[in-house]
Design a protein around this motif. Sequence first.
Motif, PDB file in Angstrom:
ATOM      1  N   LYS A 159       0.822  -1.221   0.000  1.00 48.72           N
ATOM      2  CA  LYS A 159       0.000   0.000   0.000  1.00 48.72           C
ATOM      3  C   LYS A 159       0.854   1.269   0.000  1.00 48.72           C
ATOM      4  O   LYS A 159       0.551   2.230  -0.710  1.00 48.72           O
ATOM      5  CB  LYS A 159      -0.930   0.003   1.209  1.00 48.72           C
ATOM      6  CG  LYS A 159      -1.812   1.254   1.299  1.00 48.72           C
ATOM      7  CD  LYS A 159      -2.818   1.151   2.433  1.00 48.72           C
ATOM      8  CE  LYS A 159      -3.688   2.410   2.481  1.00 48.72           C
ATOM      9  NZ  LYS A 159      -4.728   2.319   3.545  1.00 48.72           N
ATOM     10  N   CYS A 250      -4.107  -6.266  19.304  1.00 53.21           N
ATOM     11  CA  CYS A 250      -4.577  -6.855  18.045  1.00 53.21           C
ATOM     12  C   CYS A 250      -4.414  -8.374  18.057  1.00 53.21           C
ATOM     13  O   CYS A 250      -3.362  -8.887  18.447  1.00 53.21           O
ATOM     14  CB  CYS A 250      -3.807  -6.280  16.858  1.00 53.21           C
ATOM     15  SG  CYS A 250      -3.959  -4.490  16.699  1.00 53.21           S
ATOM     16  N   ASP A 254      -6.516  -8.694  10.270  1.00 54.20           N
ATOM     17  CA  ASP A 254      -7.238  -7.455   9.952  1.00 54.20           C
ATOM     18  C   ASP A 254      -7.045  -6.406  11.038  1.00 54.20           C
ATOM     19  O   ASP A 254      -6.872  -5.212  10.738  1.00 54.20           O
ATOM     20  CB  ASP A 254      -8.733  -7.739   9.764  1.00 54.20           C
ATOM     21  CG  ASP A 254      -9.041  -8.399   8.421  1.00 54.20           C
ATOM     22  OD1 ASP A 254      -8.163  -8.365   7.531  1.00 54.20           O
ATOM     23  OD2 ASP A 254     -10.155  -8.947   8.271  1.00 54.20           O
ATOM     24  N   GLU A 255      -7.099  -6.836  12.291  1.00 54.57           N
ATOM     25  CA  GLU A 255      -6.884  -5.891  13.391  1.00 54.57           C
ATOM     26  C   GLU A 255      -5.476  -5.319  13.357  1.00 54.57           C
ATOM     27  O   GLU A 255      -5.274  -4.108  13.571  1.00 54.57           O
ATOM     28  CB  GLU A 255      -7.146  -6.586  14.727  1.00 54.57           C
ATOM     29  CG  GLU A 255      -8.610  -6.885  14.997  1.00 54.57           C
ATOM     30  CD  GLU A 255      -8.831  -7.662  16.286  1.00 54.57           C
ATOM     31  OE1 GLU A 255      -9.999  -7.822  16.677  1.00 54.57           O
ATOM     32  OE2 GLU A 255      -7.832  -8.115  16.892  1.00 54.57           O
ATOM     33  N   TRP A 256      -4.490  -6.162  13.083  1.00 56.89           N
ATOM     34  CA  TRP A 256      -3.110  -5.687  12.981  1.00 56.89           C
ATOM     35  C   TRP A 256      -2.970  -4.675  11.852  1.00 56.89           C
ATOM     36  O   TRP A 256      -2.375  -3.600  12.028  1.00 56.89           O
ATOM     37  CB  TRP A 256      -2.168  -6.867  12.741  1.00 56.89           C
ATOM     38  CG  TRP A 256      -1.789  -7.605  13.991  1.00 56.89           C
ATOM     39  CD1 TRP A 256      -2.348  -8.744  14.474  1.00 56.89           C
ATOM     40  CD2 TRP A 256      -0.768  -7.240  14.929  1.00 56.89           C
ATOM     41  NE1 TRP A 256      -1.741  -9.120  15.643  1.00 56.89           N
ATOM     42  CE2 TRP A 256      -0.762  -8.227  15.954  1.00 56.89           C
ATOM     43  CE3 TRP A 256       0.153  -6.205  14.998  1.00 56.89           C
ATOM     44  CZ2 TRP A 256       0.118  -8.189  17.027  1.00 56.89           C
ATOM     45  CZ3 TRP A 256       1.042  -6.165  16.080  1.00 56.89           C
ATOM     46  CH2 TRP A 256       1.016  -7.144  17.074  1.00 56.89           C
ATOM     47  N   PHE A 257      -3.508  -5.026  10.697  1.00 56.87           N
ATOM     48  CA  PHE A 257      -3.384  -4.128   9.543  1.00 56.87           C
ATOM     49  C   PHE A 257      -4.079  -2.799   9.817  1.00 56.87           C
ATOM     50  O   PHE A 257      -3.502  -1.721   9.582  1.00 56.87           O
ATOM     51  CB  PHE A 257      -3.976  -4.770   8.296  1.00 56.87           C
ATOM     52  CG  PHE A 257      -3.955  -3.861   7.091  1.00 56.87           C
ATOM     53  CD1 PHE A 257      -2.819  -3.751   6.307  1.00 56.87           C
ATOM     54  CD2 PHE A 257      -5.058  -3.075   6.768  1.00 56.87           C
ATOM     55  CE1 PHE A 257      -2.781  -2.896   5.211  1.00 56.87           C
ATOM     56  CE2 PHE A 257      -5.032  -2.215   5.678  1.00 56.87           C
ATOM     57  CZ  PHE A 257      -3.896  -2.127   4.898  1.00 56.87           C
ATOM     58  N   ASN A 258      -5.310  -2.838  10.311  1.00 55.87           N
ATOM     59  CA  ASN A 258      -6.088  -1.616  10.520  1.00 55.87           C
ATOM     60  C   ASN A 258      -5.443  -0.708  11.560  1.00 55.87           C
ATOM     61  O   ASN A 258      -5.432   0.518  11.402  1.00 55.87           O
ATOM     62  CB  ASN A 258      -7.518  -1.964  10.934  1.00 55.87           C
ATOM     63  CG  ASN A 258      -8.312  -2.609   9.810  1.00 55.87           C
ATOM     64  OD1 ASN A 258      -8.035  -2.377   8.635  1.00 55.87           O
ATOM     65  ND2 ASN A 258      -9.293  -3.426  10.157  1.00 55.87           N
ATOM     66  N   ALA A 259      -4.892  -1.290  12.620  1.00 54.42           N
ATOM     67  CA  ALA A 259      -4.267  -0.481  13.671  1.00 54.42           C
ATOM     68  C   ALA A 259      -3.014   0.214  13.152  1.00 54.42           C
ATOM     69  O   ALA A 259      -2.834   1.430  13.343  1.00 54.42           O
ATOM     70  CB  ALA A 259      -3.933  -1.360  14.874  1.00 54.42           C
ATOM     71  N   ASP A 261      -2.142   0.695  10.004  1.00 54.37           N
ATOM     72  CA  ASP A 261      -2.538   1.578   8.905  1.00 54.37           C
ATOM     73  C   ASP A 261      -3.076   2.906   9.439  1.00 54.37           C
ATOM     74  O   ASP A 261      -2.753   3.984   8.923  1.00 54.37           O
ATOM     75  CB  ASP A 261      -3.586   0.880   8.042  1.00 54.37           C
ATOM     76  CG  ASP A 261      -3.949   1.670   6.793  1.00 54.37           C
ATOM     77  OD1 ASP A 261      -3.032   2.196   6.131  1.00 54.37           O
ATOM     78  OD2 ASP A 261      -5.144   1.776   6.480  1.00 54.37           O
ATOM     79  N   ARG A 262      -3.895   2.830  10.465  1.00 49.06           N
ATOM     80  CA  ARG A 262      -4.466   4.049  11.056  1.00 49.06           C
ATOM     81  C   ARG A 262      -3.376   4.937  11.629  1.00 49.06           C
ATOM     82  O   ARG A 262      -3.392   6.163  11.463  1.00 49.06           O
ATOM     83  CB  ARG A 262      -5.463   3.656  12.147  1.00 49.06           C
ATOM     84  CG  ARG A 262      -6.185   4.833  12.784  1.00 49.06           C
ATOM     85  CD  ARG A 262      -7.187   4.345  13.819  1.00 49.06           C
ATOM     86  NE  ARG A 262      -7.727   5.452  14.595  1.00 49.06           N
ATOM     87  CZ  ARG A 262      -8.479   5.294  15.672  1.00 49.06           C
ATOM     88  NH1 ARG A 262      -8.787   4.067  16.097  1.00 49.06           N
ATOM     89  NH2 ARG A 262      -8.919   6.351  16.339  1.00 49.06           N
ATOM     90  N   GLN A 265      -1.322   6.725   8.900  1.00 45.86           N
ATOM     91  CA  GLN A 265      -2.028   7.842   8.268  1.00 45.86           C
ATOM     92  C   GLN A 265      -2.205   9.047   9.182  1.00 45.86           C
ATOM     93  O   GLN A 265      -2.366  10.167   8.702  1.00 45.86           O
ATOM     94  CB  GLN A 265      -3.402   7.369   7.789  1.00 45.86           C
ATOM     95  CG  GLN A 265      -3.351   6.345   6.666  1.00 45.86           C
ATOM     96  CD  GLN A 265      -4.723   6.042   6.111  1.00 45.86           C
ATOM     97  OE1 GLN A 265      -5.508   6.949   5.816  1.00 45.86           O
ATOM     98  NE2 GLN A 265      -5.037   4.772   5.951  1.00 45.86           N
TER      99      GLN A 265
END
Length: 299
Positions: A159, A250, A254-259, A261-262, A265
């Motif tokens: 990404k 996490c 998905d939880e690892w990625f979203n945390a 990633d957030r 950003q």
Amino acid sequence: MGFLKGILRRFGILFKLHKADYVFIHREALPVGPPIIEWIIAKVLGKKIIYDFDDAIWLPNTSKENRIVGWIKWHSKTASISRWSYKVSCGNDYLASFAKQYNSRVVVNPTTIDTVHHHNPELYAKHTSDRITVGWTGSHSTLKYLDDIVPVLQQLEKKYGDTFQFLVIANRKPELAIRNLAFIPWVEKTEIEDLIKVDIGIMPLTDDVWAKGKCGFKALQYMALQIPAVIAPVGVNIKIVDSGVNGFLCSTPDEWFNAIDRLIQDKSLRHDMGIKGRKKIEENYSVISNSSTVRSLFE
């Protein structure tokens, strides 16, 4: 020869204990064999042992590196030493529950961080880079915990491209299928200076009995340096991080990625979580906050 000399030196210490009121033993007096030295200290010399351990060392956890001596490590001695000790100091509640089977004087003494002279971000130059660095630090024996997180890191790398970097600080370079992988050999003198380069610290763990005994040192280091921590909710970790406040807990990919990633950003979120994380360490896991607990061991 070096190992044999070390054993002789350790037995030599017994002749220097006549003036001691207490003998503090971390983990074990000798890394192999039965607890002969501890027995002599407690039963022959009649000294008060303060026994401290911060891992589930009563469990067999032989790695490839130490499999040769795994069979003579004598894991059962943890129970014996606990029984002979004046007090037992344990790094978390899980370890304490084991020790309480053998000793009524058990003190939970969490891993303690020197937030003034060592893990203090104000002592080091601020890290600035166009890249976001997700980082991990540890020994070669814990590199295995990174395996499950690699797909998440690959997804993040895909990404963010070259603006993403994964930094490993360890005593051995890992072999990970990550293009933007950076490695810094762990050196005690530059440990904190190297950690400051991390924007987001991670601590993946497998949920097993050995991991439950771990005392969250990685998370404590990150948070003390105002680095937001993304960690697995295993063992004492659920006490260290208040998820969504001073870091993230996490479990799933998905939880690892979203945390992560957030946090990548949102720079202000990284900053706010970093501030709150350090506050948590200062209030609960610092030398200042834990001094009375350590003193109580010798009372």
